[in-house]
Each structure stands twice: as structure tokens, then as C-alpha cells.
Design a protein around this motif. Structure first.
Motif, mmCIF file in Angstrom:
data_model
loop_
_atom_site.group_PDB
_atom_site.id
_atom_site.type_symbol
_atom_site.label_atom_id
_atom_site.label_comp_id
_atom_site.label_asym_id
_atom_site.label_seq_id
_atom_site.Cartn_x
_atom_site.Cartn_y
_atom_site.Cartn_z
ATOM 1 N N MET A 256 0.842 -1.171 0.000
ATOM 2 C CA MET A 256 0.000 0.000 0.000
ATOM 3 C C MET A 256 0.895 1.244 0.000
ATOM 4 S SD MET A 256 -3.005 1.266 2.630
ATOM 5 C CE MET A 256 -2.414 0.256 3.917
ATOM 6 N N LYS A 257 0.515 2.216 -0.792
ATOM 7 C CA LYS A 257 1.296 3.456 -0.855
ATOM 8 C C LYS A 257 0.797 4.438 0.206
ATOM 9 C CE LYS A 257 2.597 2.960 -5.602
ATOM 10 N NZ LYS A 257 3.648 3.627 -6.300
ATOM 11 N N LYS A 258 1.730 5.067 0.879
ATOM 12 C CA LYS A 258 1.421 5.949 2.007
ATOM 13 C C LYS A 258 1.378 7.418 1.600
ATOM 14 C CE LYS A 258 1.402 2.634 5.008
ATOM 15 N NZ LYS A 258 0.213 2.268 5.748
ATOM 16 N N GLN A 259 0.559 8.160 2.341
ATOM 17 C CA GLN A 259 0.514 9.617 2.205
ATOM 18 C C GLN A 259 1.489 10.193 3.220
ATOM 19 O OE1 GLN A 259 -3.199 11.671 1.849
ATOM 20 N NE2 GLN A 259 -4.285 9.797 1.318
ATOM 21 N N ILE A 260 2.419 11.001 2.721
ATOM 22 C CA ILE A 260 3.498 11.538 3.548
ATOM 23 C C ILE A 260 3.333 13.046 3.720
ATOM 24 C CG2 ILE A 260 6.010 11.838 3.743
ATOM 25 C CD1 ILE A 260 5.326 8.892 3.652
ATOM 26 N N TYR A 261 3.494 13.508 4.947
ATOM 27 C CA TYR A 261 3.617 14.939 5.216
ATOM 28 C C TYR A 261 5.105 15.204 5.352
ATOM 29 C CZ TYR A 261 2.843 19.565 7.159
ATOM 30 O OH TYR A 261 2.836 20.929 7.357
ATOM 31 N N GLU B 57 -4.704 36.821 6.286
ATOM 32 C CA GLU B 57 -5.400 35.921 5.358
ATOM 33 C C GLU B 57 -4.457 34.807 4.881
ATOM 34 O OE1 GLU B 57 -7.422 35.966 0.898
ATOM 35 O OE2 GLU B 57 -6.608 37.824 1.723
ATOM 36 N N TRP B 58 -3.287 35.190 4.400
ATOM 37 C CA TRP B 58 -2.326 34.215 3.901
ATOM 38 C C TRP B 58 -1.924 33.244 5.022
ATOM 39 C CZ3 TRP B 58 2.628 33.649 5.826
ATOM 40 C CH2 TRP B 58 3.431 32.722 5.158
ATOM 41 N N ALA B 59 -1.616 33.768 6.197
ATOM 42 C CA ALA B 59 -1.185 32.937 7.319
ATOM 43 C C ALA B 59 -2.283 31.960 7.733
ATOM 44 C CB ALA B 59 -0.772 33.808 8.500
ATOM 45 N N THR B 60 -3.504 32.438 7.838
ATOM 46 C CA THR B 60 -4.621 31.596 8.256
ATOM 47 C C THR B 60 -4.868 30.468 7.276
ATOM 48 O OG1 THR B 60 -5.660 33.433 9.420
ATOM 49 C CG2 THR B 60 -7.090 31.581 8.832
ATOM 50 N N GLU B 61 -4.915 30.781 6.014
ATOM 51 C CA GLU B 61 -5.210 29.768 5.000
ATOM 52 C C GLU B 61 -4.063 28.772 4.828
ATOM 53 O OE1 GLU B 61 -8.212 29.284 3.781
ATOM 54 O OE2 GLU B 61 -8.859 31.007 4.954
ATOM 55 N N THR B 62 -2.834 29.245 4.907
ATOM 56 C CA THR B 62 -1.685 28.348 4.811
ATOM 57 C C THR B 62 -1.659 27.417 6.019
ATOM 58 O OG1 THR B 62 -0.427 29.941 3.490
ATOM 59 C CG2 THR B 62 0.840 28.258 4.655
ATOM 60 N N HIS C 229 2.831 15.628 0.691
ATOM 61 C CA HIS C 229 2.432 17.020 0.934
ATOM 62 C C HIS C 229 3.630 17.750 1.523
ATOM 63 C CE1 HIS C 229 -0.185 20.447 1.901
ATOM 64 N NE2 HIS C 229 0.681 20.614 2.890
ATOM 65 N N SER C 230 4.143 18.707 0.773
ATOM 66 C CA SER C 230 5.233 19.551 1.250
ATOM 67 C C SER C 230 4.694 20.970 1.411
ATOM 68 C CB SER C 230 6.385 19.539 0.233
ATOM 69 O OG SER C 230 7.411 20.412 0.646
ATOM 70 N N PRO C 231 4.658 21.490 2.631
ATOM 71 C CA PRO C 231 4.118 22.839 2.844
ATOM 72 C C PRO C 231 4.769 23.900 1.959
ATOM 73 C CG PRO C 231 4.416 21.755 4.937
ATOM 74 C CD PRO C 231 5.039 20.858 3.894
ATOM 75 N N ARG C 232 6.023 23.711 1.637
ATOM 76 C CA ARG C 232 6.716 24.665 0.771
ATOM 77 C C ARG C 232 5.997 24.814 -0.566
ATOM 78 N NH1 ARG C 232 12.727 23.314 -1.424
ATOM 79 N NH2 ARG C 232 11.522 21.778 -2.562
ATOM 80 N N GLU C 233 5.360 23.758 -1.027
ATOM 81 C CA GLU C 233 4.686 23.761 -2.323
ATOM 82 C C GLU C 233 3.190 24.031 -2.218
ATOM 83 O OE1 GLU C 233 5.716 20.005 -3.999
ATOM 84 O OE2 GLU C 233 7.856 20.472 -3.968
ATOM 85 N N HIS C 234 2.690 24.266 -1.020
ATOM 86 C CA HIS C 234 1.249 24.450 -0.845
ATOM 87 C C HIS C 234 0.916 25.711 -0.051
ATOM 88 C CE1 HIS C 234 1.459 20.173 -1.920
ATOM 89 N NE2 HIS C 234 0.309 20.428 -2.502
ATOM 90 N N GLN C 235 1.580 26.788 -0.357
ATOM 91 C CA GLN C 235 1.263 28.066 0.273
ATOM 92 C C GLN C 235 -0.048 28.601 -0.310
ATOM 93 O OE1 GLN C 235 3.598 29.558 2.705
ATOM 94 N NE2 GLN C 235 4.105 27.397 2.557
ATOM 95 N N TYR C 236 -0.796 29.297 0.479
ATOM 96 C CA TYR C 236 -2.071 29.882 0.041
ATOM 97 C C TYR C 236 -1.862 30.710 -1.230
ATOM 98 C CZ TYR C 236 -6.271 32.823 0.291
ATOM 99 O OH TYR C 236 -7.437 33.503 0.011
ATOM 100 N N GLN C 237 -2.645 30.401 -2.233
ATOM 101 C CA GLN C 237 -2.601 31.052 -3.547
ATOM 102 C C GLN C 237 -1.202 30.997 -4.174
ATOM 103 O OE1 GLN C 237 -4.490 34.909 -3.660
ATOM 104 N NE2 GLN C 237 -6.418 34.105 -2.873
#
Length: 156
Positions: A1-6, A61-66, A37-45
Motif C-alpha cells: 500500500m502506498k502511504k501519504q506523507i507529510y 489571510e495568507w497565514a490563516t489559510e496556509t 504534501h510539502s508545505p513549501r509547495e502548498h502556500q495559500y494562492q
């Protein structure tokens, strides 16, 4: 099974960006990894300090959504891979490790710094199931089994 990684790690210096990039590449080549999921690649907008046409980087806004996006990703992940810069530690990464531990997500901590004599904080070590000394080890790591590999250096 393939895992979802943070994939947690600072991205505020060249060294930290290099660690995250190499970890992401190693994970992409690992047959037991599905989604990363790499937060570096998923910043708000998709806003960054260098790319901010709307002028919202650093705003509430940016901080909350990120932040909310990262919380969701941590909750959905099967486990976390943390690339740790022990020379210039990132407080956000340490916070993510604590949150992931509270969610009972296994944590694979990777640190390439020579830490045996300098030490790593006890909260990071005790919160980790596995300690790796080379990012490249992630390429062949079995994320279905998540074998325990204990840190053997100084704990501070």
C-alpha cells in the motif's frame, strides 16, 4: 500500500531548501510512497516572499489559510518525514512535529548534521519512531513497515 506523507522541513535557507528538495525527490522514487504534501509547495494562492503579485504574503489571510491547509494535510497523512536542520532549527518544523505526534502519526526524522556530540532536543528524538542520518535513505525506506531506528547521540 502506498502511504501519504507529510514532508516537514524549513525552507528559509539554501541548506533547508536543499534538504526538502532532496527528500521530496527520494520520496518520489520510493515505491511505498503515494502522495507527498510539502508545505513549501502548498502556500495559500501559491504565494511566496519572492512571488507575491497580490501583496498578501505575511498577511493574516495568507497565514490563516496556509496554516489551515497544513493542519488538514497533517490530519490526512499516514505519517511524517521531517528533514531537520540542527544548526538553524526551524520553529515551524518543530511545531509540526509536536502536532503530528499529538495526532499519533509516526515520524521519520532525518538529520544530516553531525549531532552525536552536539545533541538533538529530547522532544524531537522521543517524538520520532525512526532516525535517519542521510536524506537518500528515504528512497529505499519501507513506509509500510516503518522500522524503528533509534538515535544514538547526545540528547539535550
Amino acid at each position: 500500500m502506498k502511504k501519504q506523507i507529510y514532508l516537514a522541513g524549513g525552507f528559509f535557507s539554501d541548506k533547508q531548501n536543499d534538504l526538502v528538495t532532496r527528500a521530496h525527490t527520494a520520496l518520489e522514487h520510493n515505491p511505498t510512497v503515494g502522495y507527498i504534501h510539502s508545505p513549501r509547495e502548498h502556500q495559500y494562492q501559491n504565494v511566496t516572499a519572492e512571488n507575491d503579485p497580490a501583496g498578501i504574503f505575511g498577511s493574516y489571510e495568507w497565514a490563516t489559510e496556509t496554516y489551515n491547509n497544513d493542519l488538514t494535510a497533517m490530519g490526512l497523512a499516514d505519517l511524517a518525514v521531517v528533514v531537520w536542520d540542527n544548526v538553524q532549527p526551524d520553529m515551524g518544523t518543530a511545531w509540526e512535529m509536536g502536532y503530528l505526534a499529538a495526532l499519533h502519526k509516526p515520524i521519520v526524522l532525518t538529520c544530516e548534521d553531525a549531532v552525536e556530540q552536539v545533541g538533538i532536543n529530547l522532544m524531537l528524538i522521543k517524538g520520532s519512531k525512526t532516525f535517519l542520518t542521510q536524506v537518500q535513505e528515504l528512497k529505499d525506506f519501507d513506509f509500510n513497515l516503518i522500522p524503528t531506528k533509534l538515535y544514538k547521540g547526545l540528547i539535550i
